[in-house]
Motif scaffolding. Structure first.
Motif, mmCIF file in Angstrom:
data_model
loop_
_atom_site.group_PDB
_atom_site.id
_atom_site.type_symbol
_atom_site.label_atom_id
_atom_site.label_comp_id
_atom_site.label_asym_id
_atom_site.label_seq_id
_atom_site.Cartn_x
_atom_site.Cartn_y
_atom_site.Cartn_z
ATOM 1 N N PRO A 104 0.836 -1.209 0.000
ATOM 2 C CA PRO A 104 0.000 0.000 0.000
ATOM 3 C C PRO A 104 0.868 1.255 0.000
ATOM 4 O O PRO A 104 1.892 1.326 0.680
ATOM 5 C CB PRO A 104 -0.810 -0.131 1.296
ATOM 6 N N GLY A 105 0.462 2.219 -0.803
ATOM 7 C CA GLY A 105 1.194 3.467 -0.934
ATOM 8 C C GLY A 105 2.077 3.522 -2.167
ATOM 9 O O GLY A 105 2.480 4.602 -2.588
ATOM 10 N N SER A 106 2.391 2.364 -2.764
ATOM 11 C CA SER A 106 3.204 2.403 -3.983
ATOM 12 C C SER A 106 2.346 2.928 -5.137
ATOM 13 O O SER A 106 1.149 2.660 -5.207
ATOM 14 C CB SER A 106 3.802 1.031 -4.312
ATOM 15 N N SER A 107 2.984 3.704 -6.009
ATOM 16 C CA SER A 107 2.262 4.372 -7.097
ATOM 17 C C SER A 107 2.936 4.157 -8.435
ATOM 18 O O SER A 107 4.162 4.107 -8.527
ATOM 19 C CB SER A 107 2.195 5.885 -6.854
ATOM 20 N N PHE A 108 2.108 4.063 -9.445
ATOM 21 C CA PHE A 108 2.550 4.055 -10.834
ATOM 22 C C PHE A 108 1.997 5.336 -11.437
ATOM 23 O O PHE A 108 0.785 5.563 -11.435
ATOM 24 C CB PHE A 108 1.989 2.841 -11.576
ATOM 25 N N CYS A 109 2.883 6.210 -11.911
ATOM 26 C CA CYS A 109 2.439 7.468 -12.518
ATOM 27 C C CYS A 109 2.803 7.461 -13.995
ATOM 28 O O CYS A 109 3.802 6.870 -14.402
ATOM 29 C CB CYS A 109 3.080 8.656 -11.812
#
Length: 179
Positions: free
Chosen positions: A78-83
């Motif tokens: 949780p908290g990991s992002s793909f931008c």
């Protein structure tokens, strides 16, 4: 009456019609797609629980191989992002963030789109083990507030999302059944 007054009255009447119509338009966009995959839930979990693997079957991101991307945070947590940032107006720019994980069961993703227009949505990936198969369900939920909800009448958002979810699930099935 002068032409300017007539134009002003017509503009006000048109604006009033749009605002009145918008009060009757449902701004909720909900899409659900399901597929049964002939693979154990553990194989499918590997494709759904981290963003790099998720994008290997995500139909949206196959549309622009030249988009600029980055992954932030602890991948698969949780908290990991793909931008992403795309020159395509269909894809625009935004971030996909894992907000919740229930191991071998559910992934909740928060989607924030910054361009071509600002939007927030949630996607839920549910895995249900069924003997030697796994049922995978994708749910998309978003709400477009009044008066912007009027755009629902002029876009094919639900159909576009449903089509891309179907393509994504077919690719997930293909990848998962090969393992």
């Amino acid at each position: 009456m002068s032409i300017l007054k007539k134009l002003l009255i017509a503009l006000l009447a048109s604006s009033a019609m749009v605002l009145i119509t918008a009060t009757f338009v449902d701004g909720n966009i909900k899409v659900q797609q399901t597929i049964d995959i002939n693979a154990p839930v553990e194989n499918i979990w590997n494709f759904t629980s981290n963003l790099t693997a998720l994008n290997s079957w995500n139909a949206w991101f196959k549309r622009d191989r030249m988009m600029r991307t980055s992954i932030r945070g602890d991948e698969g947590h949780p908290g990991s992002s793909f931008c992403w940032e795309s020159d395509s107006t269909e894809l625009g720019e935004g971030c996909l963030t894992i907000s919740q994980l229930t191991i071998l069961r559910n992934v909740t993703l928060d989607i924030t789109v910054y361009a071509p227009y600002r939007m927030h949505a949630k996607t839920y990936i549910s895995l249900q083990s069924m003997s030697n198969k796994t049922r995978v369900t994708l749910n998309f939920n978003s709400h477009i507030p009044y008066p912007l909800n009027i755009i629902v009448l002029f876009t094919r958002a639900r159909k576009t999302i449903a089509t891309n979810y179907t393509l994504s699930l077919q690719e997930l099935k293909r990848l998962s059944e090969v393992q």
